[in-house]
Design a protein around this motif. Sequence first.
Motif, PDB file in Angstrom:
ATOM      1  N   UNK A 141       0.908  -1.265   0.009  1.00  0.00           N
ATOM      2  CA  UNK A 141      -0.089  -0.093   0.086  1.00  0.00           C
ATOM      3  C   UNK A 141       0.793   1.362  -0.041  1.00  0.00           C
ATOM      4  N   UNK A 142       0.505   2.142  -0.781  1.00  0.00           N
ATOM      5  CA  UNK A 142       1.109   3.462  -0.848  1.00  0.00           C
ATOM      6  C   UNK A 142       0.891   4.518   0.263  1.00  0.00           C
ATOM      7  N   UNK A 143       1.932   4.590   1.054  1.00  0.00           N
ATOM      8  CA  UNK A 143       1.608   5.311   2.515  1.00  0.00           C
ATOM      9  C   UNK A 143       1.084   6.541   2.299  1.00  0.00           C
ATOM     10  N   UNK A 144       1.155   7.486   0.942  1.00  0.00           N
ATOM     11  CA  UNK A 144       0.746   8.732   0.847  1.00  0.00           C
ATOM     12  C   UNK A 144      -0.608   8.807   0.419  1.00  0.00           C
ATOM     13  N   UNK A 145      -1.112   7.663   0.028  1.00  0.00           N
ATOM     14  CA  UNK A 145      -2.490   7.734  -0.695  1.00  0.00           C
ATOM     15  C   UNK A 145      -3.380   7.140   0.314  1.00  0.00           C
ATOM     16  N   UNK A 146      -4.777   7.522   0.207  1.00  0.00           N
ATOM     17  CA  UNK A 146      -5.862   7.111   0.950  1.00  0.00           C
ATOM     18  C   UNK A 146      -6.081   5.647   0.832  1.00  0.00           C
ATOM     19  N   UNK A 147      -7.008   5.132   1.725  1.00  0.00           N
ATOM     20  CA  UNK A 147      -7.004   3.509   1.347  1.00  0.00           C
ATOM     21  C   UNK A 147      -8.054   3.529   0.243  1.00  0.00           C
ATOM     22  N   UNK A 148      -8.906   4.260  -0.012  1.00  0.00           N
ATOM     23  CA  UNK A 148      -9.671   4.325  -1.521  1.00  0.00           C
ATOM     24  C   UNK A 148      -9.058   4.461  -2.719  1.00  0.00           C
ATOM     25  N   UNK A 149      -8.045   5.290  -2.649  1.00  0.00           N
ATOM     26  CA  UNK A 149      -6.899   5.520  -3.657  1.00  0.00           C
ATOM     27  C   UNK A 149      -6.214   4.171  -4.033  1.00  0.00           C
ATOM     28  N   UNK A 150      -5.816   3.688  -2.729  1.00  0.00           N
ATOM     29  CA  UNK A 150      -4.950   2.309  -2.988  1.00  0.00           C
ATOM     30  C   UNK A 150      -5.771   1.214  -3.615  1.00  0.00           C
ATOM     31  N   UNK A 151      -7.021   1.218  -3.159  1.00  0.00           N
ATOM     32  CA  UNK A 151      -7.795   0.476  -3.736  1.00  0.00           C
ATOM     33  C   UNK A 151      -8.212   0.208  -5.241  1.00  0.00           C
ATOM     34  N   UNK A 152      -8.398   1.507  -5.419  1.00  0.00           N
ATOM     35  CA  UNK A 152      -8.591   2.206  -6.844  1.00  0.00           C
ATOM     36  C   UNK A 152      -7.733   1.529  -7.687  1.00  0.00           C
ATOM     37  N   UNK A 153      -6.382   1.867  -7.407  1.00  0.00           N
ATOM     38  CA  UNK A 153      -5.114   1.521  -8.234  1.00  0.00           C
ATOM     39  C   UNK A 153      -4.974   0.087  -8.347  1.00  0.00           C
ATOM     40  N   UNK A 154      -5.253  -0.965  -7.254  1.00  0.00           N
ATOM     41  CA  UNK A 154      -4.903  -2.168  -7.332  1.00  0.00           C
ATOM     42  C   UNK A 154      -6.109  -2.750  -8.214  1.00  0.00           C
ATOM     43  N   UNK A 155      -7.284  -2.094  -8.133  1.00  0.00           N
ATOM     44  CA  UNK A 155      -8.241  -2.748  -9.143  1.00  0.00           C
ATOM     45  C   UNK A 155      -8.077  -2.330 -10.644  1.00  0.00           C
ATOM     46  N   UNK A 156      -7.201  -1.080 -10.771  1.00  0.00           N
ATOM     47  CA  UNK A 156      -6.946  -0.927 -12.179  1.00  0.00           C
ATOM     48  C   UNK A 156      -6.018  -1.915 -12.816  1.00  0.00           C
ATOM     49  N   UNK A 157      -5.312  -2.150 -12.005  1.00  0.00           N
ATOM     50  CA  UNK A 157      -4.027  -3.124 -12.245  1.00  0.00           C
ATOM     51  C   UNK A 157      -4.780  -4.367 -12.973  1.00  0.00           C
TER      52      UNK A 157
ATOM     53  N   UNK B  81      11.144   2.926  -3.576  1.00  0.00           N
ATOM     54  CA  UNK B  81       9.837   2.698  -2.797  1.00  0.00           C
ATOM     55  C   UNK B  81       8.978   1.574  -3.109  1.00  0.00           C
ATOM     56  N   UNK B  82       8.765   1.418  -4.303  1.00  0.00           N
ATOM     57  CA  UNK B  82       8.057   0.205  -4.808  1.00  0.00           C
ATOM     58  C   UNK B  82       8.587  -0.969  -4.393  1.00  0.00           C
ATOM     59  N   UNK B  83       9.706  -1.200  -4.573  1.00  0.00           N
ATOM     60  CA  UNK B  83      10.590  -2.616  -3.789  1.00  0.00           C
ATOM     61  C   UNK B  83      10.418  -2.477  -2.268  1.00  0.00           C
ATOM     62  N   UNK B  84      10.496  -1.561  -1.440  1.00  0.00           N
ATOM     63  CA  UNK B  84      10.378  -1.590  -0.037  1.00  0.00           C
ATOM     64  C   UNK B  84       9.159  -1.708   0.463  1.00  0.00           C
ATOM     65  N   UNK B  85       7.772  -1.292  -0.260  1.00  0.00           N
ATOM     66  CA  UNK B  85       6.759  -1.536   0.287  1.00  0.00           C
ATOM     67  C   UNK B  85       5.804  -2.718  -0.455  1.00  0.00           C
ATOM     68  N   UNK B  86       6.638  -3.440  -1.265  1.00  0.00           N
ATOM     69  CA  UNK B  86       6.136  -4.582  -1.977  1.00  0.00           C
ATOM     70  C   UNK B  86       5.443  -4.454  -3.219  1.00  0.00           C
ATOM     71  N   UNK B  87       5.121  -3.364  -3.652  1.00  0.00           N
ATOM     72  CA  UNK B  87       4.470  -2.917  -4.810  1.00  0.00           C
ATOM     73  C   UNK B  87       5.048  -3.683  -6.104  1.00  0.00           C
ATOM     74  N   UNK B  88       6.156  -3.712  -6.330  1.00  0.00           N
ATOM     75  CA  UNK B  88       6.964  -4.321  -7.400  1.00  0.00           C
ATOM     76  C   UNK B  88       6.626  -5.782  -7.599  1.00  0.00           C
ATOM     77  N   UNK B  89       6.495  -6.621  -6.171  1.00  0.00           N
ATOM     78  CA  UNK B  89       6.137  -7.973  -6.259  1.00  0.00           C
ATOM     79  C   UNK B  89       4.650  -8.052  -6.859  1.00  0.00           C
ATOM     80  N   UNK B  90       3.815  -7.101  -6.525  1.00  0.00           N
ATOM     81  CA  UNK B  90       2.410  -7.155  -6.885  1.00  0.00           C
ATOM     82  C   UNK B  90       2.393  -7.055  -8.419  1.00  0.00           C
ATOM     83  N   UNK B  91       3.252  -6.144  -8.940  1.00  0.00           N
ATOM     84  CA  UNK B  91       3.206  -5.998 -10.386  1.00  0.00           C
ATOM     85  C   UNK B  91       3.638  -7.191 -10.943  1.00  0.00           C
ATOM     86  N   UNK B  92       4.707  -7.767 -10.503  1.00  0.00           N
ATOM     87  CA  UNK B  92       5.258  -9.350 -11.096  1.00  0.00           C
ATOM     88  C   UNK B  92       4.048 -10.348 -10.986  1.00  0.00           C
ATOM     89  N   UNK B  93       3.095 -10.274 -10.229  1.00  0.00           N
ATOM     90  CA  UNK B  93       2.114 -11.332 -10.001  1.00  0.00           C
ATOM     91  C   UNK B  93       0.862 -10.664 -10.429  1.00  0.00           C
TER      92      UNK B  93
END
Lengths: 264, 229
Positions: A141-157, B81-93
Amino acid sequence: MVSALLGHNPRLVPARVTCSFKQAWADVAKLVDAADLKSASRRGVRVRVPPSAPNLRLEVHKLHLWRGDRHLLRGLSFALDPGSTLQLLWPNGTGKTSLLRCLAGFLHAEEGQIRWGGVSVRADRDAFHWDMAYLGHDTALKADLTALENLRFACALRVPRGEVPLQAALDSVGLSKIDPRQPVRSLSAGQQRRVALARLSLWDAKLWLLDEPASNLDAAGQAVLEALLKAHMESGGAAILATHHALALPQAHCRLWQSPSDPA
Amino acid sequence: MSASRASTASAALAVLRRDLLLAVRRPGEWLQPLAFFVLVTVLFPLAVDPEPSRLRQLAPAALWVTLLLSSLLALEFLFREDRRDGTLEQYLVSGQSFTALLVAKTATHWLLTGLPLVLVGPLAALSLGAPPQALPGVCVALLLGSVSLSLIGAIGAGLTLGARSGGALLSLLVLPLVMPVLVFGARATQLAIAGDEAASALYLLAAIGALSLTLAPLAAAAAVRISLE
């Protein structure tokens, strides 16, 4: 792979040029997987399991994994049926995380087979990844974004654009009362873990690989996790959990695995 | 095999949009290299004899070495940053093309750290005594050069992700690789400032750019993949 860009969006390019573009993208896609030449050559001949295949079974056969000098997994074999859960309760340092990372595709096993729905995951890693969701120690999760923004991005992927019930997902993990403008940074570790669980429920994956999913969760949070897993299993999903405290799940469909030396 | 999937293009766009949003929330990361670039190019005239003709001779070297160093400074932030918080792993899968997602990341990185340098570059060139008619050439050279620097630098950033003291190692890895960019970039700038035809050097810069655009993302994706093991 890259071809998905054009393959799923025929409107992007006129029909006449689609063919040559597709070919070009396919070539690029092969290059992308240059590290794994085998998979590229097998991609051409793979047999695709239709989406409605009744048996999306995970089969692991004689898996050997080395980490440096240590022979961590020695010929591990097990299978996981749709709608069932496997809880790994192995002692520390025996390879729970490594097994999950190997299944997810971060680590490459020296020997052995991993099959999903009868197809080797090496042959079509993207198709397997579409069906799989991984939640590791880091919540991504991105610390600087809100929970909703994080979810929105995760879904867009993963999920095509449309109405995704983001707020409902947050409500279902007990986070309905947080300030919507609050960045994830200011949430507690347990609340962040709950946001990650909400993301998991939005992805519609058939196989969940969860590494210590209950860490930092309070009793209510653990109940939320158990409810999510139950719903996942009832809809035909499978899950593998690495954990130290077994979760209370329907016993008929949940196996506990105490040590890697025991048979699964 | 879910029935509906997000297309790679929309996933890459999502990465781009999110990184821009993050940059707005935390501007320090991308303002730092820009401030560094401006400061160093301002320092040059102070340290050298402020004779315009001598400054003009030094201008290409000063501009390009400073550009190189500031983009190195920015590269450290690319995947960290993406490596630290695990975002890169999520990209990979994620089931999306890992390369495409990393290209989107690199593009955002260039927009935030490369493009500002290209925009400020002409001002820096003026302060180093370049005539105004040389500015279009200088601008094009900086544009082509900074794109190559970001793309080639992404390989180094990927390779040094797992390293403890990544910064120093990153410069050692990337600097030899980007030497051609420095050589032709400085040459193009020199020709432009002297009022000569800079096209030949610019073509070579563009060729390096095309080469890095096609090959560097593949190498960068492979490098990041290895560092995630």
